[in-house]
Design a protein around this motif. Structure first.
Motif, PDB file in Angstrom:
ATOM      1  N   ALA A   1       0.829  -1.208   0.000  1.00 40.70           N
ATOM      2  CA  ALA A   1       0.000   0.000   0.000  1.00 40.70           C
ATOM      3  C   ALA A   1       0.863   1.257   0.000  1.00 40.70           C
ATOM      4  CB  ALA A   1      -0.928  -0.008   1.214  1.00 40.70           C
ATOM      5  N   ARG A   2       1.938   1.253   0.781  1.00 38.47           N
ATOM      6  CA  ARG A   2       2.816   2.422   0.832  1.00 38.47           C
ATOM      7  C   ARG A   2       3.574   2.597  -0.483  1.00 38.47           C
ATOM      8  NH1 ARG A   2       1.557   6.300   3.469  1.00 38.47           N
ATOM      9  NH2 ARG A   2       1.570   5.292   5.529  1.00 38.47           N
TER      10      ARG A   2
ATOM     11  N   SER B   1       0.915   3.977  -3.050  1.00 33.93           N
ATOM     12  CA  SER B   1       0.435   5.325  -2.728  1.00 33.93           C
ATOM     13  C   SER B   1       1.306   5.918  -1.627  1.00 33.93           C
ATOM     14  CB  SER B   1      -1.032   5.282  -2.287  1.00 33.93           C
ATOM     15  OG  SER B   1      -1.866   4.792  -3.313  1.00 33.93           O
TER      16      SER B   1
ATOM     17  N   ALA C   1      -0.126   8.841   0.685  1.00 35.47           N
ATOM     18  CA  ALA C   1      -1.438   8.698   1.325  1.00 35.47           C
ATOM     19  C   ALA C   1      -1.352   8.985   2.817  1.00 35.47           C
ATOM     20  CB  ALA C   1      -1.982   7.291   1.092  1.00 35.47           C
TER      21      ALA C   1
ATOM     22  N   GLU D   1      -2.625   8.541   6.825  1.00 33.49           N
ATOM     23  CA  GLU D   1      -2.706   7.309   7.601  1.00 33.49           C
ATOM     24  C   GLU D   1      -4.030   6.567   7.407  1.00 33.49           C
ATOM     25  OE1 GLU D   1      -0.733   4.509   9.737  1.00 33.49           O
ATOM     26  OE2 GLU D   1       0.022   6.429   8.984  1.00 33.49           O
ATOM     27  N   GLU D   2      -5.126   7.292   7.430  1.00 32.29           N
ATOM     28  CA  GLU D   2      -6.429   6.646   7.289  1.00 32.29           C
ATOM     29  C   GLU D   2      -6.581   5.994   5.917  1.00 32.29           C
ATOM     30  OE1 GLU D   2     -11.195   7.781   7.550  1.00 32.29           O
ATOM     31  OE2 GLU D   2      -9.686   9.120   8.446  1.00 32.29           O
ATOM     32  N   LYS D   3      -6.206   6.734   4.887  1.00 34.08           N
ATOM     33  CA  LYS D   3      -6.298   6.185   3.535  1.00 34.08           C
ATOM     34  C   LYS D   3      -5.338   5.004   3.363  1.00 34.08           C
ATOM     35  CE  LYS D   3      -6.118   7.526  -1.337  1.00 34.08           C
ATOM     36  NZ  LYS D   3      -5.872   8.661  -2.297  1.00 34.08           N
ATOM     37  N   HIS D   4      -4.155   5.125   3.942  1.00 36.86           N
ATOM     38  CA  HIS D   4      -3.176   4.039   3.866  1.00 36.86           C
ATOM     39  C   HIS D   4      -3.719   2.769   4.509  1.00 36.86           C
ATOM     40  CE1 HIS D   4       0.553   1.762   4.220  1.00 36.86           C
ATOM     41  NE2 HIS D   4       0.327   1.681   5.533  1.00 36.86           N
ATOM     42  N   GLU D   5      -4.293   2.888   5.695  1.00 35.31           N
ATOM     43  CA  GLU D   5      -4.815   1.714   6.398  1.00 35.31           C
ATOM     44  C   GLU D   5      -5.943   1.051   5.605  1.00 35.31           C
ATOM     45  OE1 GLU D   5      -3.754   0.174   9.001  1.00 35.31           O
ATOM     46  OE2 GLU D   5      -2.129   1.574   9.436  1.00 35.31           O
ATOM     47  N   ALA D   6      -6.798   1.868   4.996  1.00 41.14           N
ATOM     48  CA  ALA D   6      -7.904   1.317   4.205  1.00 41.14           C
ATOM     49  C   ALA D   6      -7.377   0.592   2.971  1.00 41.14           C
ATOM     50  CB  ALA D   6      -8.856   2.437   3.796  1.00 41.14           C
ATOM     51  N   PHE D   7      -6.390   1.187   2.317  1.00 40.50           N
ATOM     52  CA  PHE D   7      -5.801   0.568   1.128  1.00 40.50           C
ATOM     53  C   PHE D   7      -5.093  -0.723   1.501  1.00 40.50           C
ATOM     54  CE2 PHE D   7      -2.637   1.187  -2.603  1.00 40.50           C
ATOM     55  CZ  PHE D   7      -3.321   0.252  -3.351  1.00 40.50           C
TER      56      PHE D   7
ATOM     57  N   GLN E   1      -7.518  -3.508   1.889  1.00 40.55           N
ATOM     58  CA  GLN E   1      -7.974  -3.994   0.590  1.00 40.55           C
ATOM     59  C   GLN E   1      -6.938  -4.928  -0.036  1.00 40.55           C
ATOM     60  OE1 GLN E   1      -8.930  -0.652  -1.912  1.00 40.55           O
ATOM     61  NE2 GLN E   1     -10.383   0.221  -0.454  1.00 40.55           N
TER      62      GLN E   1
END
Length: 332
Positions: free
Chosen positions: A127-128, A131, A134, A136-142, A145
């Motif tokens: 994920a990192r 993106s 990104a 933290e919140e968007k990173h955790e969601a990605f 997934q």
């Protein structure tokens, strides 16, 4: 930059780092381009398949699939040689390259996604990478997934409740055999990296970067660990060894891993594809292995058969392959 190749890849792709290691070994001018959102549009100009690595040549053509990439570059950059001149050891190197790409990937993919700690670490890294900016919140969601998607795909390499113990036992055995072999030389075939090194190393490098498999390597196989580091920037340190010198520690790898496990599997996989089967089972050693067939591998098996057909004098090669259990099926 006109004469520089570009390698679109990912640090977590065994085939990407395999090609990068090869380019470094040959001192081929290149730029490592991380495939992510920032490079996606440029990647799509040259990629015919949605895979990495993608090598973009100075004249603007794209090459994909790690083995054909190396084959094509070998015609342009034959030195330093990565194939022993001896027909037996030369083909065995190609066989181990294929074994690494196809069977070694089972170890890598299984360990990366079998346990919670590895799933979390790997999904977060991917994920990192994709993106990097990104929050933290968007990173955790990605990452969540990515984890869900990849864990659901372990079946692709044959990892399931039935095969998981076989994969892990086989990796443990291979780790010991490989450590013994590398205790006597810096690379698989002597003093310089061979074709087989690149294919097998790509998987071991990825295994080393993950928590569970990395701990197994670091805690149990110091010579393998040295080789993992050495292959990041490989170089010719000496000559290839002859088969007589390699046989005592390389033959156990061929018989116990390639011939006993990989070769029956590859022939059964091919038969399943020809029979349009959705699943197949094959006895490997004393255990039954069951999985869905892998379509791509039938193509790479065909490429290996073509290499075998190109060996003009098989008098020293065929006895080695027969002893290892890998001669049947090579003629198609």
């Amino acid at each position: 930059m006109a004469d520089v190749y570009r390698i679109f890849g990912a640090e977590m792709s065994p085939y990407s780092v395999k090609v990068r290691s090869y380019f470094r070994c040959k001192a081929i001018p290149h730029q490592w381009v991380l495939r992510n959102a920032a490079s996606q549009a440029d990647y799509e100009k040259y990629a015919k398949m949605p895979i990495v690595p993608l090598v973009v040549t100075p004249d603007g053509s794209g090459i994909q699939d790690s083995t054909p990439i190396i084959d094509r570059m070998e015609k342009l950059y034959p030195e330093p040689a990565i194939q022993p001149a001896d027909p037996a050891t030369g083909f065995v190197s190609a066989l181990i390259e294929e074994f690494g790409d196809e069977w070694g990937n089972k170890w890598m993919f299984h360990y990366r996604w079998a346990r919670d700690v590895d799933q979390r670490a790997s999904a977060g890294r991917i994920a990192r990478m994709r993106s990097p900016d990104a929050g933290e919140e968007k990173h955790e969601a990605f990452a969540a997934q990515v984890r869900d998607r990849m864990v659901s795909r372990v079946w692709f390499v044959g990892s399931n409740e039935l095969t998981a113990p076989q994969i892990e036992a086989g990796f443990g055995e291979m780790l010991g055999l490989l450590d013994d072999h590398l205790a006597r030389r810096p690379y698989l075939f002597g003093g310089r990296p061979a074709f087989g090194d690149f294919g097998l190393w790509g998987q071991f490098y990825e295994l080393w970067t993950d928590p569970t498999a990395g701990a197994l390597i670091e805690g149990n196989a110091p010579h393998v660990l040295d080789w993992v580091h050495r292959m990041l920037w490989p170089r010719a340190e000496g000559a290839f060894e002859g088969w007589a010198a390699l046989e005592p520690t390389l033959m156990p790898i061929l018989t116990q891993q390639v011939g006993r496990l990989f070769w029956p599997w590859t022939l059964a996989n091919e038969a399943a594809l020809k029979g349009a089967k959705e699943e197949f089972s094959v006895t490997l050693g004393d255990r039954v292995w069951t999985q869905k067939p892998q379509k791509y591998h039938a193509r790479s098996l065909g490429m290996l058969r073509a290499r075998y057909a190109d060996v003009a004098d098989k008098s020293s090669l065929d006895p080695v392959l027969a002893a290892a259990g890998c001669l049947a099926g090579l003629r198609g």
